[in-house]
Scaffold this motif. Sequence first.
Motif, PDB file in Angstrom:
ATOM      1  N   ALA A   5      20.193  15.451  11.081  1.00 22.13           N
ATOM      2  CA  ALA A   5      18.766  15.160  11.252  1.00 22.13           C
ATOM      3  C   ALA A   5      18.498  13.664  11.075  1.00 22.13           C
ATOM      4  O   ALA A   5      17.759  13.057  11.854  1.00 22.13           O
ATOM      5  N   ALA A   6      19.109  13.046  10.070  1.00 23.52           N
ATOM      6  CA  ALA A   6      18.926  11.614   9.834  1.00 23.52           C
ATOM      7  C   ALA A   6      19.472  10.799  10.998  1.00 23.52           C
ATOM      8  O   ALA A   6      18.914   9.745  11.334  1.00 23.52           O
ATOM      9  N   ALA A   7      20.527  11.278  11.639  1.00 24.94           N
ATOM     10  CA  ALA A   7      21.115  10.569  12.779  1.00 24.94           C
ATOM     11  C   ALA A   7      20.171  10.547  13.978  1.00 24.94           C
ATOM     12  O   ALA A   7      20.303   9.689  14.857  1.00 24.94           O
ATOM     13  N   MET A   8      19.201  11.441  14.007  1.00 27.50           N
ATOM     14  CA  MET A   8      18.248  11.482  15.114  1.00 27.50           C
ATOM     15  C   MET A   8      17.120  10.462  14.957  1.00 27.50           C
ATOM     16  O   MET A   8      16.355  10.237  15.890  1.00 27.50           O
ATOM     17  N   ILE A   9      17.006   9.856  13.791  1.00 26.43           N
ATOM     18  CA  ILE A   9      15.925   8.909  13.517  1.00 26.43           C
ATOM     19  C   ILE A   9      16.393   7.512  13.898  1.00 26.43           C
ATOM     20  O   ILE A   9      17.367   7.004  13.363  1.00 26.43           O
ATOM     21  N   GLY A  23      13.229   1.529  13.553  1.00 25.80           N
ATOM     22  CA  GLY A  23      11.894   1.215  14.040  1.00 25.80           C
ATOM     23  C   GLY A  23      10.968   2.412  14.096  1.00 25.80           C
ATOM     24  O   GLY A  23       9.786   2.272  14.380  1.00 25.80           O
ATOM     25  N   SER A  24      11.499   3.605  13.825  1.00 25.43           N
ATOM     26  CA  SER A  24      10.685   4.819  13.859  1.00 25.43           C
ATOM     27  C   SER A  24       9.721   4.865  12.683  1.00 25.43           C
ATOM     28  O   SER A  24       9.970   4.282  11.634  1.00 25.43           O
ATOM     29  N   THR A  25       8.638   5.579  12.876  1.00 24.52           N
ATOM     30  CA  THR A  25       7.736   5.908  11.789  1.00 24.52           C
ATOM     31  C   THR A  25       8.037   7.347  11.394  1.00 24.52           C
ATOM     32  O   THR A  25       8.018   8.244  12.232  1.00 24.52           O
ATOM     33  N   VAL A  26       8.348   7.547  10.120  1.00 20.22           N
ATOM     34  CA  VAL A  26       8.741   8.861   9.615  1.00 20.22           C
ATOM     35  C   VAL A  26       7.620   9.383   8.724  1.00 20.22           C
ATOM     36  O   VAL A  26       7.216   8.712   7.775  1.00 20.22           O
ATOM     37  N   GLY A  27       7.124  10.562   9.021  1.00 21.42           N
ATOM     38  CA  GLY A  27       6.095  11.188   8.210  1.00 21.42           C
ATOM     39  C   GLY A  27       6.716  12.216   7.281  1.00 21.42           C
ATOM     40  O   GLY A  27       7.566  12.996   7.695  1.00 21.42           O
ATOM     41  N   LEU A  28       6.331  12.189   6.035  1.00 20.72           N
ATOM     42  CA  LEU A  28       6.838  13.133   5.034  1.00 20.72           C
ATOM     43  C   LEU A  28       5.648  13.785   4.352  1.00 20.72           C
ATOM     44  O   LEU A  28       4.628  13.146   4.128  1.00 20.72           O
ATOM     45  N   SER A  29       5.810  15.051   4.020  1.00 18.21           N
ATOM     46  CA  SER A  29       4.765  15.734   3.265  1.00 18.21           C
ATOM     47  C   SER A  29       5.426  16.720   2.315  1.00 18.21           C
ATOM     48  O   SER A  29       6.637  16.894   2.344  1.00 18.21           O
ATOM     49  N   GLY A  30       4.629  17.350   1.505  1.00 14.45           N
ATOM     50  CA  GLY A  30       5.151  18.345   0.586  1.00 14.45           C
ATOM     51  C   GLY A  30       5.771  17.735  -0.653  1.00 14.45           C
ATOM     52  O   GLY A  30       6.835  18.146  -1.077  1.00 14.45           O
ATOM     53  N   VAL A  60      16.975  15.173   3.713  1.00 14.36           N
ATOM     54  CA  VAL A  60      16.921  14.243   4.847  1.00 14.36           C
ATOM     55  C   VAL A  60      16.595  12.818   4.406  1.00 14.36           C
ATOM     56  O   VAL A  60      17.261  11.875   4.853  1.00 14.36           O
ATOM     57  N   PRO A  61      15.622  12.577   3.517  1.00 10.59           N
ATOM     58  CA  PRO A  61      15.394  11.195   3.085  1.00 10.59           C
ATOM     59  C   PRO A  61      16.622  10.571   2.421  1.00 10.59           C
ATOM     60  O   PRO A  61      16.904   9.388   2.629  1.00 10.59           O
ATOM     61  N   LEU A  62      17.368  11.361   1.643  1.00  8.39           N
ATOM     62  CA  LEU A  62      18.585  10.833   1.020  1.00  8.39           C
ATOM     63  C   LEU A  62      19.636  10.508   2.073  1.00  8.39           C
ATOM     64  O   LEU A  62      20.311   9.480   1.999  1.00  8.39           O
ATOM     65  N   ALA A  63      19.798  11.379   3.064  1.00 12.12           N
ATOM     66  CA  ALA A  63      20.756  11.127   4.140  1.00 12.12           C
ATOM     67  C   ALA A  63      20.336   9.909   4.958  1.00 12.12           C
ATOM     68  O   ALA A  63      21.172   9.098   5.356  1.00 12.12           O
ATOM     69  N   LEU A  64      19.041   9.770   5.193  1.00 10.80           N
ATOM     70  CA  LEU A  64      18.539   8.606   5.937  1.00 10.80           C
ATOM     71  C   LEU A  64      18.774   7.326   5.147  1.00 10.80           C
ATOM     72  O   LEU A  64      19.187   6.309   5.710  1.00 10.80           O
ATOM     73  N   ALA A  65      18.528   7.358   3.841  1.00 11.31           N
ATOM     74  CA  ALA A  65      18.765   6.176   3.003  1.00 11.31           C
ATOM     75  C   ALA A  65      20.240   5.778   3.031  1.00 11.31           C
ATOM     76  O   ALA A  65      20.569   4.584   3.142  1.00 11.31           O
ATOM     77  N   ALA A  66      21.133   6.760   2.992  1.00 14.29           N
ATOM     78  CA  ALA A  66      22.573   6.467   3.065  1.00 14.29           C
ATOM     79  C   ALA A  66      22.928   5.862   4.415  1.00 14.29           C
ATOM     80  O   ALA A  66      23.726   4.920   4.494  1.00 14.29           O
ATOM     81  N   ARG A  67      22.311   6.369   5.478  1.00 14.99           N
ATOM     82  CA  ARG A  67      22.567   5.822   6.815  1.00 14.99           C
ATOM     83  C   ARG A  67      22.078   4.383   6.912  1.00 14.99           C
ATOM     84  O   ARG A  67      22.762   3.518   7.463  1.00 14.99           O
ATOM     85  N   PRO A 120      20.626  -4.477  11.415  1.00 13.36           N
ATOM     86  CA  PRO A 120      19.289  -4.232  10.842  1.00 13.36           C
ATOM     87  C   PRO A 120      18.848  -2.804  11.167  1.00 13.36           C
ATOM     88  O   PRO A 120      19.080  -2.304  12.263  1.00 13.36           O
ATOM     89  N   PHE A 121      18.295  -2.126  10.191  1.00 16.80           N
ATOM     90  CA  PHE A 121      17.798  -0.760  10.389  1.00 16.80           C
ATOM     91  C   PHE A 121      16.627  -0.579   9.454  1.00 16.80           C
ATOM     92  O   PHE A 121      16.781  -0.667   8.240  1.00 16.80           O
ATOM     93  N   ARG A 122      15.461  -0.344  10.038  1.00 23.84           N
ATOM     94  CA  ARG A 122      14.255  -0.157   9.220  1.00 23.84           C
ATOM     95  C   ARG A 122      13.470   1.014   9.773  1.00 23.84           C
ATOM     96  O   ARG A 122      13.471   1.261  10.974  1.00 23.84           O
ATOM     97  N   VAL A 123      12.796   1.698   8.891  1.00 19.67           N
ATOM     98  CA  VAL A 123      11.849   2.735   9.305  1.00 19.67           C
ATOM     99  C   VAL A 123      10.550   2.502   8.543  1.00 19.67           C
ATOM    100  O   VAL A 123      10.537   1.869   7.485  1.00 19.67           O
ATOM    101  N   ARG A 124       9.485   3.008   9.110  1.00 15.18           N
ATOM    102  CA  ARG A 124       8.181   2.990   8.431  1.00 15.18           C
ATOM    103  C   ARG A 124       7.895   4.399   7.947  1.00 15.18           C
ATOM    104  O   ARG A 124       8.234   5.362   8.612  1.00 15.18           O
ATOM    105  N   VAL A 125       7.274   4.506   6.792  1.00 15.40           N
ATOM    106  CA  VAL A 125       6.939   5.810   6.236  1.00 15.40           C
ATOM    107  C   VAL A 125       5.433   5.933   6.174  1.00 15.40           C
ATOM    108  O   VAL A 125       4.749   5.028   5.786  1.00 15.40           O
TER     109      VAL A 125
END
Length: 65
Positions: free
Chosen positions: A19-23, A26-33, A43-50, A60-65
Motif C-alpha cells: 500500500a505504501a508503495a502505491m503512494i 508529492g501526494s496528499t495523504v488523508g488519515l482518519s480514525g 501503512v504510515p509506518l511502512a510509508l515512513a520507512a519508504r 527527495p520524497f515528500r508527502v502532505r498529510v
Amino acid sequence: MRSRIGANLRDRVMSANAAAAMIASGSTVGLSGFTGSGYPKAVPLALAARIEAEHARGNPFRVRV
C-alpha cells in the motif's frame, strides 16, 4: 466465521508495504480514525520507512498529510 471484508473488495487487500508503495512523492495523504481501535498503524509506518529509504538513496520524497 464471516469475513468483515466484502467479497467484492477481498482482492484489494494487500500488505502495508504494498500500500505504501502505491503512494507517490508529492501526494496528499488523508488519515482518519486517530483512536486506539481505528488508528492507521501499519501503512504510515511502512510509508515512513519508504521515505527514509528514498532519502538514504539521495532521492527527495515528500508527502502532505
